[in-house]
Design an enzyme around this catalytic site. Structure first.
Site, PDB file in Angstrom:
ATOM      1  N   THR A  66      32.862  47.016  43.626  1.00 24.82           N
ATOM      2  CA  THR A  66      33.091  45.554  43.790  1.00 24.82           C
ATOM      3  C   THR A  66      31.594  44.973  43.482  1.00 24.82           C
ATOM      4  O   THR A  66      30.599  45.760  43.719  1.00 24.82           O
ATOM      5  CB  THR A  66      33.379  45.045  45.105  1.00 24.82           C
ATOM      6  OG1 THR A  66      34.643  45.437  45.479  1.00 24.82           O
ATOM      7  CG2 THR A  66      33.343  43.520  45.267  1.00 24.82           C
ATOM      8  N   VAL A 100      46.073  42.316  47.495  1.00 25.69           N
ATOM      9  CA  VAL A 100      44.989  41.374  47.396  1.00 25.69           C
ATOM     10  C   VAL A 100      44.315  42.125  48.371  1.00 25.69           C
ATOM     11  O   VAL A 100      44.650  42.381  49.660  1.00 25.69           O
ATOM     12  CB  VAL A 100      45.405  39.781  47.793  1.00 25.69           C
ATOM     13  CG1 VAL A 100      44.178  38.928  48.015  1.00 25.69           C
ATOM     14  CG2 VAL A 100      46.505  39.407  46.724  1.00 25.69           C
ATOM     15  N   GLY A 101      43.050  42.237  48.050  1.00 22.72           N
ATOM     16  CA  GLY A 101      42.194  42.957  49.057  1.00 22.72           C
ATOM     17  C   GLY A 101      41.154  41.908  49.750  1.00 22.72           C
ATOM     18  O   GLY A 101      41.662  40.697  49.714  1.00 22.72           O
ATOM     19  N   ASP A 102      40.251  42.137  50.082  1.00 21.36           N
ATOM     20  CA  ASP A 102      39.334  41.330  50.933  1.00 21.36           C
ATOM     21  C   ASP A 102      38.531  40.438  49.959  1.00 21.36           C
ATOM     22  O   ASP A 102      37.944  39.321  50.502  1.00 21.36           O
ATOM     23  CB  ASP A 102      38.455  41.992  51.735  1.00 21.36           C
ATOM     24  CG  ASP A 102      37.175  42.926  51.171  1.00 21.36           C
ATOM     25  OD1 ASP A 102      37.873  43.533  50.257  1.00 21.36           O
ATOM     26  OD2 ASP A 102      36.086  43.048  51.648  1.00 21.36           O
ATOM     27  N   THR A 116      31.984  44.844  50.670  1.00 21.86           N
ATOM     28  CA  THR A 116      32.632  45.841  49.662  1.00 21.86           C
ATOM     29  C   THR A 116      32.853  46.957  50.249  1.00 21.86           C
ATOM     30  O   THR A 116      32.342  47.332  51.179  1.00 21.86           O
ATOM     31  CB  THR A 116      31.388  46.332  48.484  1.00 21.86           C
ATOM     32  OG1 THR A 116      31.924  47.395  47.557  1.00 21.86           O
ATOM     33  CG2 THR A 116      29.979  46.610  48.992  1.00 21.86           C
ATOM     34  N   GLY A 117      34.238  47.226  49.903  1.00 23.05           N
ATOM     35  CA  GLY A 117      34.811  48.771  50.378  1.00 23.05           C
ATOM     36  C   GLY A 117      36.180  48.523  50.435  1.00 23.05           C
ATOM     37  O   GLY A 117      37.074  47.895  49.879  1.00 23.05           O
ATOM     38  N   GLY A 168      39.246  47.061  51.379  1.00 19.20           N
ATOM     39  CA  GLY A 168      39.436  45.705  51.521  1.00 19.20           C
ATOM     40  C   GLY A 168      40.500  45.282  52.990  1.00 19.20           C
ATOM     41  O   GLY A 168      39.973  44.441  53.485  1.00 19.20           O
TER      42      GLY A 168
END
Lengths: 323, 323
Positions: free
Chosen positions: A192, A221-223, A243-244, A246
């Site tokens: 990200t 949908v991630g973080d 980042t990672g 989510g």
């Protein structure tokens, strides 16, 4: 004569008020700025070829310089965050914008969010397929709509109204991502880009943009587009971009939690960031960059690598991948 | 002889260990349960006809009874939350499921989220158009996918795989909503349903389901499907479900913030809820229901009304609209 005295007296008063005002402004004005940028946490081997290392150094340096140019001219944290992320979105070497990875259906879905620490205003888009610069659309959601988050087609409809640049979905089919996808390489699959900035006025802003998890199910949908999980900024505390993995960042409210630990537990930015990334999250789940209202910054990750750079008005300028 | 003594000694040890274990389990087991349910915060006049008041009392009573039946038979907080919300989703008198309001394009888009306090696992769906019971799909996201949030078509694709019940979008065109929409009545435009439960094992769960803001732009995602903003549960602190002006609840991380104030500032549930709703949020923006790990509950709102009910194992059973 009395009129002249009155005029002089009034003029003196006005001058005095302005001097006090100026002094007040001068005092409130922090002359320092800080930029921290990341290009994703991951499992990058230390044995990558020097040429690839050079590519990342060059891109992150350019990103920092874009921010420096804005902030040195008294530009806002928000402008710096947007323009830095625009550059990384247009750069095919990062999983955001142009370089977005593939979903399980061989398409691309992009997410982004941005937040201003001044008044907690924020905007985000999730699952857009034809927006060249999702972070700019997120900023328009923040500034030109009464809403915070638009998902999918509705986000694109809003983008049409706002006249942002549209591209075909295959604009994101970069040769490198296509090759990686065809070989189903898992490396860098969750990266990200993100940026946090303290500007000279003491305002904080944060932004995050991503092509999502490689091979993700459509609609996931991630973080990154979620304020509080992937992005947070509050002038009282700090600005954070994550980042990672989510899902873990959502469940642990990572970005807001760092601010909450500072505000409610009087932790330093460093302590709060370390606690979240090293203690609360499982190993290899990701990292964060952050800057606080006093210009302290942090870059914590529990993965092997996190592409990142920092630049400030004191002349510090550093790019790192490991450590 | 030595063998017999050894066997008796070992048997005694095993018995003792089991007794201690049982005692441990007994001690950990809370025999109390608490259910709090809401049908949305809003601007409902105290002059509504008695017949309408009766409708709400009857529906919320039925919702509480569904939960009581589950919890008295040692059912889980999560099951109680899901089944209570299923009932409210199927009930056309609430803005969730069947009674969902209209978007600006005369369609319906539904959101829901659910969270378990045991391990912070959670699931959510946003912008679904054909799912009869969004809260159940949110639970499937939590339990049957590695993800937390699915939006739009991707959420429905996942629903197809999970074999949940699909309906035509006009299933949500209830005569009452249609009439309200045609008259462009703004009353109740932001209501939502939600539920928080403490079960006999001491586990917390929270869930929220909504048809969104009446006349919203398509794709707009409010706080209801957002873990941390509209829904949160953590066995260490509390379970929260919010209702109101979603954007403000996202910017102020309302649901998680109540948990953070308890965990980091040692506030009571009541103090934390009051601070968020009465001090941090502007007037007329909404409210929350919450229950903490010890069975204390709260219902705070800064609007004129909030439909709500509470029932517990001590025999308390109460429905309220105003105050």
């Amino acid at each position: 004569m009395r009129n002249v005295i009155l005029i002089l007296f009034t003029a003196g008063l006005i001058l005095l008020t302005q001097l006090i005002d100026l002094k007040g402004t001068e005092n409130n004005k922090e002359s320092r700025y800080v930029i921290v940028v990341h290009g994703g946490a991951g499992a990058m081997s230390k044995n990558i070829p020097d040429s690839l290392r050079e590519v990342y150094y060059k891109s992150l340096s350019e990103a920092l310089n874009i921010g420096k140019n804005i902030l040195e001219k008294d530009g806002s944290a928000l402008d710096a965050v947007e323009k830095i992320i625009n550059y990384l979105e247009d750069n095919p070497d990062f999983n955001a914008g142009k370089g977005a990875v593939f979903t399980s259906e061989d398409t691309h879905e992009l997410d982004a969010s941005i937040m201003s620490g001044i008044d907690l205003s924020c905007g985000a888009v999730a699952g857009v397929k034809h927006i060249k610069n999702p972070i700019s659309l997120a900023r328009l959601v923040m500034e030109k709509s009464p809403h915070v988050l638009f998902a999918g087609e509705g986000a694109e409809q809003f983008g049409k109204k706002m006249n942002v640049e549209f591209v075909e979905n295959d604009y994101f089919h970069t040769p490198e991502q296509l090759q990686k996808w065809n070989e189903r390489k898992s490396e860098n699959k969750k990266v990200t880009v993100g940026c946090v900035v303290l500007d000279k006025k003491g305002n904080l802003a944060a932004g995050t943009s991503t092509g999502g998890m490689s091979g993700k199910m459509p609609g996931r949908v991630g973080d990154s587009p979620l304020i509080n999980a992937g992005t947070y900024a509050n002038n009282k505390t700090c600005a954070v971009s994550a980042t990672g993995w989510g899902e873990l960042f959502i469940r642990n409210t990572v970005a807001f939690n760092i601010s909450a630990l500072m505000e409610y537990k009087n932790m330093s930015l460093k302590e709060a960031s370390k606690l979240m990334i090293m203690d609360r999250l499982p190993e290899k789940s990701g990292g964060i960059i952050a800057v606080d209202k006093d210009g302290n910054y942090a870059a914590e990750f529990n993965t092997n690598s996190m592409l990142r750079g920092i630049a400030d008005s004191d002349g510090n300028f550093e790019i790192k991948i490991w450590e």
